[in-house]
Design an enzyme around this catalytic site. Structure first.
Site, PDB file in Angstrom:
ATOM      1  N   HIS B 134      58.699  36.727  36.712  1.00 52.32           N
ATOM      2  CA  HIS B 134      57.810  35.600  36.439  1.00 52.32           C
ATOM      3  C   HIS B 134      58.281  34.746  35.272  1.00 52.32           C
ATOM      4  O   HIS B 134      57.457  34.160  34.576  1.00 52.32           O
ATOM      5  CB  HIS B 134      56.392  36.129  36.142  1.00 52.32           C
ATOM      6  CG  HIS B 134      55.654  36.648  37.323  1.00 52.32           C
ATOM      7  ND1 HIS B 134      56.058  37.745  38.032  1.00 52.32           N
ATOM      8  CD2 HIS B 134      54.520  36.213  37.941  1.00 52.32           C
ATOM      9  CE1 HIS B 134      55.215  37.980  39.018  1.00 52.32           C
ATOM     10  NE2 HIS B 134      54.281  37.074  39.002  1.00 52.32           N
ATOM     11  N   GLU B 312      47.362  39.106  48.211  1.00 54.91           N
ATOM     12  CA  GLU B 312      46.527  38.219  47.394  1.00 54.91           C
ATOM     13  C   GLU B 312      46.503  36.825  48.014  1.00 54.91           C
ATOM     14  O   GLU B 312      46.639  35.826  47.309  1.00 54.91           O
ATOM     15  CB  GLU B 312      47.050  38.143  45.960  1.00 54.91           C
ATOM     16  CG  GLU B 312      47.088  39.499  45.277  1.00 54.91           C
ATOM     17  CD  GLU B 312      47.329  39.390  43.789  1.00 54.91           C
ATOM     18  OE1 GLU B 312      46.489  39.896  43.033  1.00 54.91           O
ATOM     19  OE2 GLU B 312      48.338  38.796  43.381  1.00 54.91           O
ATOM     20  N   CYS B 396      45.026  37.630  34.719  1.00 54.73           N
ATOM     21  CA  CYS B 396      45.229  36.197  34.943  1.00 54.73           C
ATOM     22  C   CYS B 396      43.929  35.426  35.096  1.00 54.73           C
ATOM     23  O   CYS B 396      43.789  34.315  34.585  1.00 54.73           O
ATOM     24  CB  CYS B 396      46.111  35.981  36.167  1.00 54.73           C
ATOM     25  SG  CYS B 396      45.519  36.799  37.660  1.00 54.73           S
ATOM     26  N   CYS B 397      42.964  36.018  35.849  1.00 58.46           N
ATOM     27  CA  CYS B 397      41.761  35.259  36.176  1.00 58.46           C
ATOM     28  C   CYS B 397      40.876  35.005  34.960  1.00 58.46           C
ATOM     29  O   CYS B 397      40.165  34.007  34.912  1.00 58.46           O
ATOM     30  CB  CYS B 397      40.934  35.978  37.238  1.00 58.46           C
ATOM     31  SG  CYS B 397      41.793  36.133  38.821  1.00 58.46           S
TER      32      CYS B 397
END
Lengths: 628, 628
Positions: B134, B312, B396-397
């Protein structure tokens, strides 16, 4: 007073329905199963010695490694083939069985041990992992095959092999000093041992069955001790709980059907046997509680159960998803075995009703019309992608269907000193002894398509006995006539009981009600809420797209309205159901995914076929539960 | 003609609804997120150098290994905290950010590279696995954080760090000889680079964003080549298809929303940006096709999407299961970003409607009332076991919600030379330039609870421009008054357009229709067949067991009948919906699992709360779709 089943070998199947299935089994299924057993290397796996090093297990050409349950598949095929031989002797099949017996005889060690997987792959570690491996399970199926072959042909060579094996097992396992306190990780041998006792009077076999049942779940837990002896942590058991193999509790303390469904059913069948043999109230009570749990909370409308693929078994009450239903064919076969034992233990139509439901629906669904393709899992809804297999990596179900169908006559009758009970209809003739007289019953009907049943009762001489006729709960008002005279007969727990002096030439006529009916599921069954299923007689129906203009999942069937049954020549001749329904329209919906008005509908006619015949034509979406 | 968004920093949120959420974010969420970032070792993971040998990755005390996306979480927290600082400066938070900047400055290498996971764990292998790791994604979030911190505080130290990193990335990747032809495996940097260009005029950043978008999916496929360079077989990619990261096709050829939902949305947002910046019809057409695919076939009624946990992301058309809905919070946040760009690219109320739907429902569902607990996945039905997290292994959320809510004012307005568009309501004040004049708009309303909206339009001097007011599609007949005079105004693609000479003291009043309504799903959405959902204004409702006498899954709500909206003081004050419904009875069902008559029902009143407020009380079964 309990009944004794009348063995299938005494029952002539004369009706069209089962005659067709029997002929298919004999002509197509048994030979094609032999081909598959050969092709997949299963028969070769019996050809010992020459141990193969454990780490060099060869892959056969289909990519399956030799599997620890293959002995059982051979045993089940011998059993099914033997049942078929009782209808029609066949030199080729008998030669095939004899060759298998050669291999098994050769494989058996001097002490009687006989498990080809262990002998071939890991001979020093026999009896070290009853929990996960299948030695005792395989022994059970080989034993059942040996008994059947002996009963049909009179040849006892295989039975002798297996009796030596049983003697060995009875030395290894038992309550005595130096004996292992274990029991099958996959139950099955228990009921086979009881069959051996029934067939031969071998008390040691019965004692061993009792031991396995009584010992199960005792503390310290055998599977814990065995794991420790292997140097493993018992808590690493992949299934996490001994509910998986029903050893979490003593069997008499079990009230919930849990774990692997086939294991459970074989065990319950043996428990019911022992409850009858020993007049064991504890076992009978446990069986009744388990029966209620299964049939009142955990069974599909098709007589399937065990919704989950991950444990091939039970989950939680009311959890009966349709698209992903596992509902293994084997499990329903095994439940038929259990139901038959419950029925003869305590004559009550609810056992017969469920036996019939499972047999005509989830069991028969497992075999294609042509007798060469199978369903292992029996979903109640499909987008068309759920198709039959030519064979299965674990072929257990294939031979469970064939052995059950080939012996279906064994589920028709029960007898005791007082009389005869008729559990099933569909055209069958049997000669029995009752009250010291010989009696022939000749039942003729077009059951399950038609509900008019005629039974010619032909005693050698006038004799008094009670003829108990099962009146299915689905039938509603039924009529019973004797020699044309309507009988005012009360239904006692699902049976019309006719006690009288029977004379040659007597005729009983039963007229059941076989109107198609809607079924609703208990509101807690989330998967079926807002849906109905259709049933006519013992057959549950399904809608396949191939018979309908509209995809079955877009059809809404109102809560009420006429259902029509009509003969159709599709699928070899069936009774089809049709109903006025509504088709949800998609063409006028527009682009929005959600909108403030419901879908429009157009009238349509929904056509349904018996569930067991699904997936015999082109791939087609299918539903049992139709939205209302 | 496209619009420019008005940045959140110019918008004062004055309405109760968002003021409460903003205050919670500022007072509770931002500080508690800093605590979690500390507690879980995420901030420590920035403290370099001393490379840790790759095979000795330490576990922190919560058992998580340091994760390759942690830089992004820090970047998102800085972004969210910076937005909060714009409302209220806070010395402690600023000191916390400055300390993080110290670490990042220290970690950055001389050539500008800055990824703490690679620098700390595997410094020799940077840029070797864009597909799975990432680095570029993390760069994007750090860059967004840096821009936000600079815009709010004027401090450019972090921005300088990130601009050096961007320069480095632009050297490594690009069309030139010796440059890598790669692009992010997890899209995000693209839109961050465009933000950098918007904020600073950095053309190289815009060029790099264009390159990443244009290069995506080119053959030979970069992720194939990269895998081979690592000595791997590209076909071993765990996700099997490059649909997972939307590199299966050139972006302009994509028409189906596929793969990982968050990756998709960030990419579409950047595509919409570039479509506007470059007047790129190919990108605009692709965005429109993807938008239609998402909203017409693959979106939950709550504005969530991506039903599957395994990727996801997306599965197949109409596959929208409720109990297992993944519907990731991040994905809906990212879709708000995309929708806002589509709305300003091409003023059409359907973009605003979906933006609002996702924001008020799936996005807000992700944060608890108290601002310290989260949902990563947002199911539309639960047996009560689906509960909020204090933190998530992949957090992340958590910061996606906080950064979106803290900048919600940025979604209210768009401007261009012709006028002003108001996309959202709920109490906000903004001062803008239009037609050379300064104009203040002061919108007051109790939206989303009430639909009466008043907008004081206060130009410095009379000025002619078009004020476009979004009239949500859910509203039906609405009225617009200017200075009390009803306007006969046509709704043009979801906007009432008022072109006139505006003078100080002008007042616009909009009265929307906010009656509760039933929603039906397209008939092909199997999960919702035979069910309705309720909506009032932008809020979708759900039934929680805690408010009802009957479990929500046993309630049947008829297709028609009154729905009542009434104020309630629960959950901080809401509008609750109530409806006459029927409760399926279980107590009178009897023992049978299946029977020939439907369940009986008793009248009941069903009470529903806004979906975003679910799971803020005791564990409770919940449903959005209620059976009819």
């Amino acid at each position: 007073m309990s009944l004794s089943p009348v063995p299938f070998s005494k029952v002539a199947i004369t009706g069209a329905f089962w005659s067709e299935r029997l002929a298919t089994i004999i002509e197509r299924t048994i030979p094609s199963q032999y081909e598959r057993l050969t092709e997949y290397g299963i028969l070769d796996s019996l050809k010992l010695p020459q141990p193969v090093p454990p780490l060099q297990i060869p892959e056969n050409r289909h990519g399956f490694s030799t599997q620890i349950f293959w002995d059982s598949d051979v045993g089940k095929w011998i059993e099914a083939a033997s049942y078929a031989l009782s209808f029609r002797r066949d030199a080729q099949i008998e030669a095939q069985i004899e060759a298998i017996i050669d291999d098994l005889e050769q494989a058996q060690t001097h002490d009687g041990y006989l498990n080809c997987w262990y002998l071939g792959r890991d001979p020093d570690n026999r009896w070290t992992n009853l929990r996960d491996n299948h030695e005792l399970y395989c022994a059970g199926h080989l034993l059942e095959g040996a008994i059947a072959y002996w009963q049909v042909t009179g040849r006892d060579r295989l039975l002798s092999v297996l009796r030596r094996y049983v003697e060995h097992i009875a030395k290894v396992f038992g309550p005595g000093d130096g004996q292992r306190k274990g029991y099958p990780g996959h139950q099955e041998l228990e009921l086979a041992l009881i069959k051996l006792w029934q067939a031969t009077g071998d008390n040691a076999a019965l004692d061993l069955a009792r031991y396995f049942i009584d010992q199960r779940g005792a503390q310290p837990h055998y599977f814990d001790e065995e794991a420790k002896a292997r140097g493993e942590d018992p808590s690493d058991f992949w299934a996490k709980s001994y509910e998986y193999n029903q050893s979490h509790l003593a069997v008499r303390d079990q009230t919930k059907v849990v774990g692997h469904a086939v294991r459970a059913m074989y065990m319950y069948a043996a428990m019911a046997d022992l409850a009858a043999i020993d007049d064991d109230a504890g076992l009978k009570t446990a069986c009744e509680a388990l029966w209620a749990d299964l049939t009142e909370r955990r069974m599909y409308v098709t007589g399937g159960f065990g919704p989950s693929a991950s444990n091939e078994g039970f989950t939680s009450d009311w959890d009966l998803p349709n698209e992903t239903a596992y509902a293994e064919t084997c499990a329903s076969c095994a439940m038929v075995f259990w139901a038959a034992r419950m029925l003869n233990l305590d004559l009550d139509g609810r056992y017969g009703d469920i036996l019939e439901l499972a047999l005509y629906n989830n069991v028969l669904s497992g075999l294609s019309r042509d007798g060469t393709q199978y369903f292992y899992d029996n979903t109640l809804a499909s987008d068309g992608s759920h198709r039959r297999w030519d064979w299965h990596p674990c072929p257990c179900c294939t031979m469970n269907v064939s052995r059950l169908v080939a012996s279906v006559g064994g589920y028709y009758y029960g007898t005791n000193a007082d009389g005869i009970a008729i559990h099933m209809y569909g055209g069958a003739r049997v000669s029995l002894e009752v009250g010291g007289a010989g009696v022939t019953l000749d039942e003729t009907s077009a059951y399950p398509w038609d509900s008019a049943i005629r039974i010619a009762v032909s005693p050698d001489q006038p004799v008094e006995f009670c003829l108990s006729l099962r009146i299915p709960a689905w039938s509603g008002q039924s009529t019973v006539r004797v020699n044309g005279v309507p009988q005012d007969v009360a239904i006692d727990r699902g049976y019309a009981r006719l006690s009288r002096l029977w004379s040659p030439g007597d005729v009983v006529e039963v007229q059941l009600q076989m109107r198609p009916k809607r079924l609703w599921a208990h509101p807690l069954v989330a998967a079926d809420r807002g849906c109905v299923a259709l049933r006519r007689g013992p057959l549950v129906y399904c809608a396949e797209a191939v018979d309908n203009d509209v995809a079955p999942d877009l059809v809404r069937l109102p809560d009420s309205g006429a259902l029509t049954a009509e003969a159709s020549d599709i699928l070899g001749g069936i009774v089809m159901l049709t109903a006025d329904a509504a088709a949800m329209q998609t063409s006028d919906w527009g682009a929005d995914l959600y909108r403030t008005s419901p879908p429009t509908t157009q009238p349509t006619t929904l056509r349904l076929i018996p569930y067991y015949l699904r997936a015999n034509r082109s791939p087609s979406a299918m539903r049992v539960w139709i939205e209302t």
